[in-house]
Every structure is written in structure tokens, then in C-alpha cells.
Design a protein around this motif. Structure first.
Motif, short mmCIF file in Angstrom:
data_model
loop_
_atom_site.label_atom_id
_atom_site.label_comp_id
_atom_site.label_asym_id
_atom_site.label_seq_id
_atom_site.Cartn_x
_atom_site.Cartn_y
_atom_site.Cartn_z
N TYR A 65 13.08 9.88 4.63
CA TYR A 65 14.00 9.69 5.23
C TYR A 65 15.09 9.26 4.27
N ARG A 66 14.75 10.32 2.88
CA ARG A 66 15.71 10.05 1.65
C ARG A 66 16.79 9.20 0.82
N SER A 110 0.91 -1.25 -0.15
CA SER A 110 -0.43 0.27 0.25
C SER A 110 1.06 1.29 -0.38
N GLY A 111 2.16 1.07 0.40
CA GLY A 111 3.50 2.66 0.08
C GLY A 111 3.74 2.95 1.51
N LYS A 112 3.46 2.10 2.54
CA LYS A 112 4.61 2.68 3.85
C LYS A 112 5.24 2.84 3.64
N SER A 113 6.39 1.29 3.26
CA SER A 113 7.43 1.70 3.12
C SER A 113 7.89 3.15 2.24
N THR A 114 7.50 2.96 1.13
CA THR A 114 7.66 3.65 0.03
C THR A 114 7.72 5.18 0.09
N SER A 144 21.18 19.25 3.11
CA SER A 144 21.93 18.33 2.75
C SER A 144 21.54 17.06 3.48
N TYR A 145 22.62 16.08 2.82
CA TYR A 145 21.56 14.73 3.68
C TYR A 145 22.56 14.37 4.98
N ARG A 146 23.52 15.34 5.68
CA ARG A 146 23.72 15.48 6.90
C ARG A 146 22.96 16.43 7.43
N GLN A 147 22.74 17.30 6.70
CA GLN A 147 21.98 18.45 7.62
C GLN A 147 20.32 17.39 8.45
N SER A 148 19.68 16.82 7.78
CA SER A 148 18.73 15.76 7.92
C SER A 148 19.27 14.51 8.42
N LEU A 187 13.01 19.47 2.54
CA LEU A 187 14.22 18.19 2.37
C LEU A 187 15.67 18.62 0.91
N ASP A 188 14.86 19.29 0.18
CA ASP A 188 15.43 19.35 -1.33
C ASP A 188 16.80 20.99 -0.40
N GLU A 189 16.00 21.41 0.21
CA GLU A 189 16.72 22.09 0.79
C GLU A 189 17.77 22.30 1.66
#
Length: 86
Positions: A49-50, A39-43, A70-74, A66-68
Motif C-alpha cells: 500500500y505504498r 518476520s516482515g508481515k507489516s513491512t 500515481s498514488y491517487r490511482q492506486s 505500482l511504479d506506473e
């Protein structure tokens, strides 16, 4: 931390997996996501969480897209313990 999802969609080819998910999770709130297999839960969570990028829509942490971030910041804002750890 506040998590906001606006009209999040995810496609695999032409198949729409997520169909416009809207969500607002305020600080100190807990949320359970339930539904049948496929049903899309994991997706959806992978988009949060990127691991995957939404095909459409946006996700925000504390008002920042999230687009703004960095991976480190998130990663400093969110920790994930996945069901399957490879």
C-alpha cells in the motif's frame, strides 16, 4: 482485483527484511498472512500500500506496476485500515 508480487525484497541498511516474496492474489480471493513478530508481515503490506518502496522486485495491481500508477490511482483501487492509526 489481482495483486501480484514478484521477488519483493526490502533492506534496512544491509539487513534483509523481506527475502524475495512472490504472491499472486486473484480477484475475490482472501489471504491471511501469519508469522512471528519481526518476520516482515507489516513491512510487506506497507510495500503493497505504498508506505514503503521495495528495495527490489515489483508489485502489480491488475497487471499494472505500482511504479506506473500515481498514488491517487492506486488509492482508488485499494483501501487500508491499519492496526495503528496515528
Amino acid at each position: 482485483m489481482e495483486i501480484l508480487a514478484e521477488a519483493v525484497k526490502y533492506f534496512i541498511g544491509k539487513k534483509e527484511i523481506l527475502k524475495g516474496i512472490d504472491l499472486r492474489l486473484k480477484p475475490k480471493e482472501f489471504l491471511g498472512i501469519i508469522g512471528p513478530n519481526g518476520s516482515g508481515k507489516s513491512t510487506f503490506l506497507k510495500c503493497v500500500y505504498r508506505v514503503q518502496k521495495p528495495s527490489e522486485g515489483r508489485i502489480f495491481f491488475n497487471g499494472q506496476s505500482l511504479d506506473e500508477l500515481s498514488y491517487r490511482q492506486s488509492a482508488l483501487m485499494l483501501a487500508v485500515v491499519a492496526q495503528h492509526n496515528y
